[in-house]
Design a protein around this motif. Structure first.
Motif, PDB file in Angstrom:
ATOM      1  N   ARG A   1      -0.071   4.165   1.661  1.00  0.00           N
ATOM      2  CA  ARG A   1      -0.633   5.089   2.637  1.00  0.00           C
ATOM      3  C   ARG A   1       0.447   6.020   3.181  1.00  0.00           C
ATOM      4  N   LYS A   2       0.040   7.192   3.657  1.00  0.00           N
ATOM      5  CA  LYS A   2       0.975   8.082   4.324  1.00  0.00           C
ATOM      6  C   LYS A   2       1.092   7.624   5.778  1.00  0.00           C
ATOM      7  N   TRP A   3       2.320   7.466   6.253  1.00  0.00           N
ATOM      8  CA  TRP A   3       2.537   6.873   7.570  1.00  0.00           C
ATOM      9  C   TRP A   3       3.078   7.861   8.588  1.00  0.00           C
ATOM     10  N   ASN A   4       3.162   9.118   8.201  1.00  0.00           N
ATOM     11  CA  ASN A   4       3.723  10.093   9.145  1.00  0.00           C
ATOM     12  C   ASN A   4       2.860  11.343   9.225  1.00  0.00           C
ATOM     13  N   SER A   5       1.530  11.131   9.235  1.00  0.00           N
ATOM     14  CA  SER A   5       0.636  12.293   9.226  1.00  0.00           C
ATOM     15  C   SER A   5       0.732  13.082  10.538  1.00  0.00           C
TER      16      SER A   5
ATOM     17  N   GLU B   1       0.470  -2.931   7.734  1.00  0.00           N
ATOM     18  CA  GLU B   1       0.411  -2.498   6.336  1.00  0.00           C
ATOM     19  C   GLU B   1      -1.008  -2.518   5.784  1.00  0.00           C
TER      20      GLU B   1
ATOM     21  N   GLN C   1       8.071  -3.650   2.523  1.00  0.00           N
ATOM     22  CA  GLN C   1       8.685  -2.926   1.419  1.00  0.00           C
ATOM     23  C   GLN C   1      10.194  -2.808   1.632  1.00  0.00           C
TER      24      GLN C   1
ATOM     25  N   ASN D   1       0.833  -1.198   0.000  1.00  0.00           N
ATOM     26  CA  ASN D   1       0.000   0.000   0.000  1.00  0.00           C
ATOM     27  C   ASN D   1       0.866   1.246   0.000  1.00  0.00           C
TER      28      ASN D   1
ATOM     29  N   SER E   1       9.689   4.357   9.784  1.00  0.00           N
ATOM     30  CA  SER E   1       8.894   4.741   8.618  1.00  0.00           C
ATOM     31  C   SER E   1       7.400   4.644   8.883  1.00  0.00           C
ATOM     32  N   ARG E   2       7.027   4.245  10.074  1.00  0.00           N
ATOM     33  CA  ARG E   2       5.604   4.106  10.396  1.00  0.00           C
ATOM     34  C   ARG E   2       5.303   4.877  11.684  1.00  0.00           C
ATOM     35  N   SER E   3       5.672   6.168  11.680  1.00  0.00           N
ATOM     36  CA  SER E   3       5.616   6.922  12.934  1.00  0.00           C
ATOM     37  C   SER E   3       4.191   7.246  13.376  1.00  0.00           C
ATOM     38  N   ASP E   4       3.208   7.085  12.511  1.00  0.00           N
ATOM     39  CA  ASP E   4       1.826   7.250  12.975  1.00  0.00           C
ATOM     40  C   ASP E   4       1.426   6.107  13.906  1.00  0.00           C
ATOM     41  N   VAL E   5       2.068   4.973  13.728  1.00  0.00           N
ATOM     42  CA  VAL E   5       1.710   3.779  14.490  1.00  0.00           C
ATOM     43  C   VAL E   5       2.596   3.621  15.738  1.00  0.00           C
TER      44      VAL E   5
END
Lengths: 550, 550
Positions: free
Chosen positions: A9-13, B299, B538, A7, B321-325
């Motif tokens: 998706r943006k992951w650092n909003s 993901e 990825q 995917n 790379s997944r700082s929203d999570v």
């Protein structure tokens, strides 16, 4: 090659949103230090509608400059905030809801604002997420109430944003950590900017902005109890606790609630406790704010260590001069930590001793009474059995009455109550007011402070109920009734039944454990008033003016 | 003037002792940075016989340079230490006892060293204070095991002693805080000294000395499970957990233990979970180390947030790379915190899901088996009902089966087990080995990991036992027996009894909840092996060499 749907998706909003906010602030001023007159402007730029905001309002230290500023934002720009606050203790904490700046509240304790909270809930000007203990609220900051903005208070900051909290670190660390490490914005108000901090309590890289407030943050001496107000009923109860519980079970580590009952215990250790030869055998390690009424016990060599949730006004010099007992930093002032003290209070103590406003026939107790949604604070966390505990102490093992191969111990959870409160209000009741408060306020569960099956002992002026020995609910109910005096539950038991319980050791009256009611005199108190405490402290305790009458 | 006996005791002996130690070190070198070849010399000067020493040995990060140095001190100078360690995981952790440098041990988890711990205890070369969960051990650092010395590990330090831990902050903060604020000495080994730290995790003023170690600290990828090793029995169990528990009770927030059962659940969310239409309805907020097997769920948009106890080797870039999570700092790398994660795991979650080696007929479970004193780690803390909790969620309320005005909810505590372990060892047993380990080792209580009355669900390949619905011990026992297969307890129940339990909803077999056993295929796994996980990520997940076969 397997089929895996990748995917884009943006992951650092969160990160991008924070960057945007910081850029917008650059239009107002540059650097880390917000000019005091720009604070509202900054808030309007970094707080978005619907943001989750933590606002420091410990039960003592208040981020009062920031809470006042928040009240002054333009509600067309900042609205519908979800406030997460350990304490609701100032008018503006609720005014922001009336003005529509905030709409949702998750909190722990409401104290003096508890009637207003109830009323606003009924009117609909406030929605409550839930009512928590402190540790639960802090826990959710890392799970499902992750803050977008954190507003805290400290004593001093340097130009890099390093914070010095002095004795009142309290909850500041945890509030800052939750936001700083998930792209939240951290704003700290400080009393003073000083490039030579006495010590660093929170690293500057965790803090986005500091602002020097016009007046120092508000703080209350909540843990000061004047010995002059302790009466002989409370002294009798304290004697029973010392002899019939602490000595019997070898209670070494403990927490006391705030109240005259527990203040009396603290003041009897160097007198009555000494007479019983208990020094070094009970009450050596404490998790407790620096209660002034603990001074005589400290000075008499009873106390090995005290770890604190927060500081206490007037106790600063005394604490600094007793660094073997209290935790402090290189600057010599107390280091407190609300999370670690609650954690230690839950997991490392033999006993918790509290008081309550109502206790029902099953032993459930609550300080929530008609029209007041006061919340929980930290008591349920310490006043419950820590089922995750696996290490033993003598006192803890002593609570294991049912044998077998898989037995374990329990924490001592002790309630000390007088059978009647001021006026004519019985403490022992058939039904808690909290049951009605629940249905009035639409809470999902009845706000019980401590559940009956977590309580091991209840002490009233009539005697001690050793509830941990009760084999079933009926026995628990009867043991409580035996010490409930002339209240409803107390009148439900016959003399013969009481006699049987005393013989079985489920209940002890003072005479059963060699205490003469007539010995419970104020002359037993190691300090009779605040002036005595000052004297015991060799002048190091400096009580706030309102406690001084000399 | 009242008579108050004033005393002239010394109140700063800890402070004076620390000053003396620091002065003695000045004879060896000046400044904050210990030359690596002087570390043993420094230890011999700052560690006194009988001192309480905390040595960082998280289950991942190890202060390995310092533990090796400690083994090399002259035992005539340094001896009889009281070691307080969360983990016993390296040879020298026990060698220091054999050499007499240390004599008393308080710990949480022994893992690979558990057989040696048992043997040394029998020989008498080791005395054990007690076995703890992590939170208990940390709690005691502020009460009755206050450290004189703390030895920790970090990634980098600057010249002022500010520490950068990178993703593995773990327990470093709490160990340092307890010592730094009660006149203990704090020594940190670092992989590198760097005056431009990416971020500050621990303020330099809390740290007395830093030392650059010859080799980086040891660290293990303990939370990596290769999907290739997941079998179809585990997949069947995972399907039952997802449909029969998570979906049924609306479990939103949770922690998973480490094991193939829970790895299977993580890998079924984007496939089986998706089929059931559960995305966004379950498993959104996690307290969990960055498990590689969670990557496909992240993901696919299942996961809103993950808060971590510690890091996981190879997951660094993916997490960044997944700082929203994930939680991270300004440097982009994970910020973990063992205390806060355990606290959140205890107080803010709907469910804990673990596995165990043995479970008795009452539901008590333990990983302590004959000859192994493995300890507890963190599971009992999360795998128990948090009686101090007062806020509600749908899942938590769903556990409240007995009605009444004072009811409350419960945390879901789920055990997933296969009826037999490798070889021919039944998991369901009449009596836990732990009972014998207790008597052999002289422990005060049987080392039970999770008590039967804390468990709400047990799932085996036979079915689900909804233990929270059991009205009494007999019903609990029968429900367990119904899913215990051909083990001793499993053979004690009749078909009629099982049928009655299934009708009552106390037990569900796969067919009762619409699961076909034959659907439990490896093809359901979102990733079949480590290579798939890398692809899902990825290329951001960089597995350690031992997990790579391509």
């Amino acid at each position: 090659m397997r089929e895996i749907k990748l995917n884009s998706r943006k992951w650092n909003s969160r990160h991008l949103e924070k960057e945007k906010k910081l850029e917008d602030v650059l239009k107002i001023f540059k650097g880390k230090i917000i000019p005091a007159d720009k604070i509202v402007d900054v808030m309007e730029n970094v707080i978005y509608p619907g943001n989750i905001v933590t606002l420091e309002g410990d039960n003592q230290k208040q981020a009062s400059f920031l809470s006042r500023a928040l009240l002054n934002v333009d509600r067309r720009k900042v609205n519908n905030l979800h406030m997460v606050m350990s304490n609701i203790s100032r008018d503006e904490h609720l005014e922001i809801f009336k003005k529509g700046i905030a709409s949702m509240l998750d909190f722990s304790y409401a104290g003096s604002q508890s009637v207003k909270v109830s009323n606003m809930l009924k009117e609909g000007s406030l929605k409550i997420g839930d009512v928590h203990t402190y540790l639960e609220l802090y826990s959710r900051l890392f799970v499902d109430l992750i803050p977008d903005i954190t507003l805290v208070a400290a004593e001093k900051a340097d130009g890099e944003g390093n914070l010095y909290t002095g004795p009142n670190t309290e909850e500041t660390s945890v509030l800052v950590e939750a936001a700083a490490f998930h792209d939240g914005i951290v704003i700290a108000q400080v009393n003073e900017i000083d490039n030579h901090l006495p010590r660093v309590d929170i690293p500057g890289s965790w803090v986005d902005f500091i602002v020097e407030s016009d007046v120092p943050y508000d703080i209350d001496p909540l843990f000061t109890r004047d010995p002059a107000k302790i009466n002989e009923v409370q002294i009798l109860i304290a004697m029973m606790v010392i002899k019939g519980i602490y000595a019997k079970h070898h209670v070494l580590s403990l927490n006391h609630g705030i109240g005259y009952n527990t203040a009396a215990i603290e003041l009897l250790l160097p007198t009555y406790g000494e007479l019983l030869g208990l020094k070094g055998k009970i009450c050596t390690n404490w998790v407790l704010n620096p209660h002034p009424t603990l001074i005589p016990a400290v000075e008499s060599g009873w106390v090995k260590s005290v770890y604190s949730f927060g500081g206490e006004l007037g106790m600063e010099k005394y604490v600094s001069s007793r660094s073997d007992v209290f935790f402090d930093g290189k600057d010599g002032s107390l280091r407190s930590n609300r999370v670690y003290a609650q954690m230690a209070g839950q997991y490392a103590l033999d006993a918790f001793v509290g008081s309550t406003l109502q206790i029902d026939s099953m032993g459930n107790s609550s300080t929530v009474t008609e029209g007041r949604l006061s919340g929980f604070g930290g008591a349920p966390n310490m006043g419950s059995d820590s089922r995750g505990r696996r290490h033993s102490t003598e006192a803890w093992l002593d609570m294991a009455v049912c044998g077998g191969e898989i037995q374990k111990g329990r924490k001592l959870v002790i309630q000390t109550v007088e059978t009647f409160k001021r006026g004519d209000n019985p403490v022992f009741v058939d039904k808690l007011d909290a049951v009605k408060v629940r249905s009035d306020s639409g809470l999902p569960i009845t706000p019980v402070m401590i559940y009956g099956d977590d309580i091991t002992h209840v002490v009233s002026e009539e005697g001690i109920a050793y509830l941990y020995k009760a084999q079933n609910l009926d026995e628990r109910k009867k043991a409580l009734a035996a010490i409930a005096g002339v209240t409803g539950p107390g009148l439900s038991i016959t003399d013969d039944e009481v006699y049987a319980l005393r013989r079985k050791g489920l209940v002890a009256y003072p005479e059963d454990i060699g205490i003469k009611r007539t010995d419970a005199k104020r002359s037993l108190l190691a300090a009779k008033d605040i002036e005595d405490l000052v004297q015991w402290s060799q002048g190091l305790y400096e009580p706030p003016a309102k406690f001084k009458n000399w």
